[in-house]
Scaffold this motif. Structure first.
Motif, PDB file in Angstrom:
ATOM      1  N   LEU A  41       0.810  -1.239  -0.027  1.00  0.00           N
ATOM      2  CA  LEU A  41       0.064   0.122   0.014  1.00  0.00           C
ATOM      3  C   LEU A  41       1.040   1.327   0.020  1.00  0.00           C
ATOM      4  O   LEU A  41       1.663   1.434   0.854  1.00  0.00           O
ATOM      5  N   ASP A  42       0.616   2.313  -0.839  1.00  0.00           N
ATOM      6  CA  ASP A  42       1.446   3.307  -0.959  1.00  0.00           C
ATOM      7  C   ASP A  42       1.145   4.211  -0.013  1.00  0.00           C
ATOM      8  O   ASP A  42      -0.085   4.615   0.089  1.00  0.00           O
ATOM      9  N   MET A  43       2.130   4.594   1.018  1.00  0.00           N
ATOM     10  CA  MET A  43       2.004   5.660   1.897  1.00  0.00           C
ATOM     11  C   MET A  43       2.482   7.081   1.721  1.00  0.00           C
ATOM     12  O   MET A  43       1.569   8.102   1.793  1.00  0.00           O
ATOM     13  N   PHE A  44       3.692   7.076   1.050  1.00  0.00           N
ATOM     14  CA  PHE A  44       4.244   8.385   0.566  1.00  0.00           C
ATOM     15  C   PHE A  44       4.963   7.967  -0.681  1.00  0.00           C
ATOM     16  O   PHE A  44       5.641   7.000  -0.863  1.00  0.00           O
ATOM     17  N   ASP A  45       4.906   9.210  -1.606  1.00  0.00           N
ATOM     18  CA  ASP A  45       5.670   9.045  -2.978  1.00  0.00           C
ATOM     19  C   ASP A  45       6.731  10.023  -2.799  1.00  0.00           C
ATOM     20  O   ASP A  45       6.588  11.050  -2.440  1.00  0.00           O
ATOM     21  N   LYS A  46       8.016   9.800  -3.432  1.00  0.00           N
ATOM     22  CA  LYS A  46       8.949  10.663  -3.634  1.00  0.00           C
ATOM     23  C   LYS A  46       8.059  11.934  -4.769  1.00  0.00           C
ATOM     24  O   LYS A  46       7.810  11.351  -5.845  1.00  0.00           O
ATOM     25  N   PRO A  47       8.259  13.337  -4.143  1.00  0.00           N
ATOM     26  CA  PRO A  47       7.659  14.070  -5.060  1.00  0.00           C
ATOM     27  C   PRO A  47       8.702  14.298  -6.294  1.00  0.00           C
ATOM     28  O   PRO A  47       9.770  14.106  -6.220  1.00  0.00           O
ATOM     29  N   ILE A  48       8.047  14.885  -7.464  1.00  0.00           N
ATOM     30  CA  ILE A  48       8.795  15.229  -8.585  1.00  0.00           C
ATOM     31  C   ILE A  48       9.798  14.193  -8.900  1.00  0.00           C
ATOM     32  O   ILE A  48      10.949  14.157  -8.831  1.00  0.00           O
ATOM     33  N   ALA A  49       9.172  13.022  -9.436  1.00  0.00           N
ATOM     34  CA  ALA A  49       9.986  12.061  -9.773  1.00  0.00           C
ATOM     35  C   ALA A  49      10.042  11.440 -11.534  1.00  0.00           C
ATOM     36  O   ALA A  49       8.964  12.277 -12.140  1.00  0.00           O
ATOM     37  N   ASP A  50      10.634  10.637 -11.970  1.00  0.00           N
ATOM     38  CA  ASP A  50      10.863  10.163 -13.593  1.00  0.00           C
ATOM     39  C   ASP A  50      10.795  11.517 -14.297  1.00  0.00           C
ATOM     40  O   ASP A  50      11.932  12.215 -14.325  1.00  0.00           O
ATOM     41  N   TRP A  51       9.856  11.440 -15.191  1.00  0.00           N
ATOM     42  CA  TRP A  51       9.829  12.340 -16.290  1.00  0.00           C
ATOM     43  C   TRP A  51       9.953  13.717 -15.823  1.00  0.00           C
ATOM     44  O   TRP A  51      10.161  14.916 -16.261  1.00  0.00           O
ATOM     45  N   ASP A  52       8.916  14.035 -14.495  1.00  0.00           N
ATOM     46  CA  ASP A  52       8.771  15.224 -13.704  1.00  0.00           C
ATOM     47  C   ASP A  52      10.060  15.970 -13.495  1.00  0.00           C
ATOM     48  O   ASP A  52      10.509  16.982 -13.772  1.00  0.00           O
ATOM     49  N   VAL A  53      11.270  14.974 -12.998  1.00  0.00           N
ATOM     50  CA  VAL A  53      12.544  15.443 -12.942  1.00  0.00           C
ATOM     51  C   VAL A  53      13.069  15.991 -14.111  1.00  0.00           C
ATOM     52  O   VAL A  53      13.799  17.286 -14.169  1.00  0.00           O
TER      53      VAL A  53
END
Length: 519
Positions: free
Chosen positions: A309-321
């Motif tokens: 279950l997803d609790m927190f995601d790293k913000p601004i990841a993958d293509w957003d970076v």
């Protein structure tokens, strides 16, 4: 169950015992928050060391390969049509575009761009060529029906098919070498730690080890308990410390994924741990392999085959970076060019106004609490410069020079930070404003004044930000001002988009006209 080789414990049992014994007896007092104590230095060694390069996103890698292959198909199609002088440039261009896009879509549906496939192209290339052959055959039929059948069409499609097949085969071999090189250097690793021991932790570690995923590297276990339920070795992995130690370790080395093994019913204990860990720029997941609750399959994400279950995601990841980095460098470079007269005139004015250097450099908190050196125009007298931010600048502060008052009110003193954005890459154009490493209020660090303060460091800091354009710039002399800054910074992080950045940049000049808190 023996751990997978790529995730094996870096120390033996005796080493772990000595490590924890040393941590218990050798705990020097820290006066500098930027330096880890001796015990945590050993934990860092167990977690892979300090010199860890940033990861390469599998999403970006596979997407880049897809773009390259689409471009290869389009280029070979156009070149073949031009070389053979296909009678209609429009028709050949339309067919080339449609076939290229359809092929890329079908390859994605067949999962021919996954990391596992990219490492071993032998199984992917024949399927890619088969898909391309089918599309070329359909194109031949459509050309015949449209009245373009004949030797030229057949020669074009045959030449296109052959050259594209050769180009794709060569490209996949080069990509495979590149991906294997990244794998050897750990750039594709998902560096993982488990929080929680006992039987649930052991079962999770065994389940992950059975999958033999080369991109999942488990470094050990963190657990707040110090009894028989939390041994120093669990399923072949070391216990590296407690949750507070994990926060320190994640500040010093790269941790990509934190897996909780606590049952959902342990709500209070789970919340206590999450309160410490949510400030990290790390994916946090709760393993659901032992949960008595059963949700729809779409409610879970997966680490291998283990439901979480997803609790927190790293913000601004993958293509957003990638998008944000390109935006920062391009717009930042254009801003440097456009503002170069202002920068030059300000430098001359600072130099003529008082003795001392033109620029002022100060250590500030960057991404994930990293200490970065930030550039500004000097606005204080050189012999009263405050490198540690021990005394914040206040209204009518006698330390501020005549030019300094003007450039601080207008924020011109911040413009040299464009060099940080364009050349160093440790600042963004938009983000939470970086505070000085030793900044404090009434002898308290900002993290002691505002709960969750360090969560604002989950992204790169910026020259301007959501807090600044809403009036929360300048002096931070009360807990309310710091609290408001943090609230706006967290709102920015949660709602980030490139359009949000553009909006903040556009309204920043208007916000600078409000100078009541800028001294």
């Amino acid at each position: 169950m023996k751990a997978h080789p790529s995730a094996s414990a870096p120390f033996g049992t005796d080493d772990i015992v000595r490590l924890h014994a040393s941590a218990a007896t050798n705990e020097p007092t820290r006066t500098d928050r930027t330096e880890p104590n001796a015990a945590l230095a050993r934990l860092l060694q167990a977690a892979g060391g300090l010199d860890i390069k940033p990861p390469v996103s599998p999403v970006v890698l596979s997407g880049t390969v897809r773009l390259i292959e689409t471009a290869l198909l389009g280029a070979t199609g156009v070149l073949a049509a031009g070389a053979l002088r296909f009678p209609s440039v429009l028709v050949s261009s339309i067919i080339t575009l449609v076939v290229s896009l359809l092929a890329a879509t079908l390859w994605r549906m067949l999962r021919l761009n996954s990391l596992q496939v990219l490492r071993a192209p032998g199984s992917a290339v024949p399927r890619q060529i088969a898909v391309l052959g089918g599309l070329c055959s359909v194109s031949a039929i459509l050309l015949w029906l449209a009245g373009y059948g004949g030797p030229t069409s057949a020669m074009w499609l045959s030449t296109w098919f052959g050259s594209a097949a050769f180009a794709l085969s060569t490209e996949r071999l080069l990509v495979a070498r590149f991906v294997r090189s990244l794998t050897r250097r750990g750039r594709l690793e998902r560096r993982t730690v488990v929080v929680g021991g006992g039987k649930p932790g052991e079962e999770l570690l065994d389940a992950l080890a059975r999958q033999a995923d080369p991109d999942l590297r488990i470094y050990g276990v963190f657990d707040d308990r110090n009894d028989a339920r939390s041994p120093l070795i669990l399923a072949g992995y070391p216990k590296l410390g407690n949750v507070s130690d994990l926060v320190e370790v994640a500040r010093r080395t790269r941790i990509d994924l934190i897996l909780f093994t606590l049952p959902i019913t342990a709500e209070e204990r789970l919340l206590q741990m999450l309160k410490k860990l949510w400030v990290l720029p790390t994916d946090i997941r709760l393993a659901a392999h032992r949960s008595g609750l059963r949700f729809r399959p779409q409610a879970y994400s997966y680490v291998g085959d283990v439901p979480v279950l997803d609790m927190f995601d790293k913000p601004i990841a993958d293509w957003d970076v990638v998008i944000k980095a390109i935006f920062d460098r391009v717009v930042g470079a254009l801003a440097l060019i456009a503002l170069s007269p202002v920068l030059l005139l300000t430098a001359i004015a600072v130099k003529l106004d008082s003795r001392g250097p033109v620029f002022f450099k100060q250590m500030r908190h960057g991404f994930n609490n990293e200490a970065i050196e930030v550039y500004k125009f000097r606005s204080l007298y050189a012999d009263q410069t405050d490198f540690t931010a021990a005394k914040p600048v206040t209204k009518n502060d006698p330390r501020v020079t005549r030019i300094g008052r003007f450039i601080r009110k207008t924020s011109i003193d911040e413009l040299p930070q464009l060099f940080n954005v364009v050349f160093k890459g440790n600042l963004s154009l938009v983000g939470p404003r970086p505070h000085a490493v030793h900044a404090h209020l009434a002898n308290k660090g900002y993290d002691d004044v505002v709960d969750g303060y360090f969560a604002r460091h989950k992204v790169k800091p910026g020259i301007t930000g959501w807090a600044q354009v809403n009036g929360w710039r300048g002096e931070t002399d009360t807990p309310v001002k710091i609290q408001k800054r943090v609230e706006h910074d967290l709102a920015y992080i949660e709602n980030w988009s490139i359009l949000f950045d553009v909006y903040i940049l556009l309204i920043t000049p208007l916000a600078l006209t409000r100078t009541e808190n800028a001294y």
